[in-house]
Write a protein that holds these residues in place. Sequence first.
Motif, mmCIF file in Angstrom:
data_model
loop_
_atom_site.group_PDB
_atom_site.id
_atom_site.type_symbol
_atom_site.label_atom_id
_atom_site.label_comp_id
_atom_site.label_asym_id
_atom_site.label_seq_id
_atom_site.Cartn_x
_atom_site.Cartn_y
_atom_site.Cartn_z
ATOM 1 N N VAL A 104 0.835 -1.207 0.000
ATOM 2 C CA VAL A 104 0.000 0.000 0.000
ATOM 3 C C VAL A 104 0.869 1.257 0.000
ATOM 4 O O VAL A 104 0.659 2.171 -0.806
ATOM 5 N N CYS A 147 -1.528 -4.942 -1.874
ATOM 6 C CA CYS A 147 -2.783 -4.516 -2.496
ATOM 7 C C CYS A 147 -3.738 -5.681 -2.758
ATOM 8 O O CYS A 147 -4.949 -5.493 -2.744
ATOM 9 N N VAL A 158 -6.825 3.659 -1.387
ATOM 10 C CA VAL A 158 -5.390 3.702 -1.648
ATOM 11 C C VAL A 158 -5.104 4.491 -2.925
ATOM 12 O O VAL A 158 -4.165 5.300 -2.986
#
Length: 264
Positions: A104, A147, A158
């Motif tokens: 992330v 992710c 995000v």
Amino acid sequence: METGAKNIILKTEDLNIGYSKKQQENVVASNINIAVEEGELVAVVGINGVGKSTFLRTISGVQPALSGEININGQNRENLSSEKLATMISLVLTEQPLSKNLGVAELVALGRQPYTNWIGSLTEEDRKMVKNALSLVRIEDLKAKKCYELSDGQLQKVLIARALAQDTPLMILDEPTSHLDMYHKAQVLKLLKDLSLCTNKAVIFATHEINLALQLCDKIILMKPDGVVQDSPQQLIQKGHFESIFPQDLIVFDRTTETFRIKT
């Protein structure tokens, strides 16, 4: 260029959008004249196929305009290099390719690419911007995750954080609530509203969630086959613009509740 004390971040003049092929033009929408100020949340709404995504791709520079002018922060977009444009517009697409093996924090850090050196090294300022973006979107608890571990709603946040880290005066999002349930649709759009207020960025997004847009947006760009209009939700309601979006055999606009409902 200013309206009162607010700077106009995006302005179009007689903009025609569509596609050119073998010297033939397919005009999707024409004579678009809109202005978006700093700190405003603006929705682009209309039926499927009316040109919402084409409009966003055109103003962001992904595809060329057929004619007319697009000004970003007072500068003609045609005169801006791709490097300069990347410091003025951040873009979040519905189905943009990305490696879900990225962490992330790594994905959010990609928003700093317009400012990093040729090997992409992050400075202390870059790291500060990434940390601030994670904080603004309230996803600090996700920064160590990959992710592929995220839900659709988390991944959308995000991507919004990456756009924030890019630190542009204009953020453009194409259907940021697709694939989300009702609660998370509202959560993402409320987040965009909060971000426009606290960062003073102009935020423009295409959406099918017209009822939510009516409640949250400062302005709405309404695209219809017979033209494009922009105004506040209240002004568009008072002028009857929403009553002609859909065929009225099934969906009608209720002025009393200011919502669309199924005709019974």
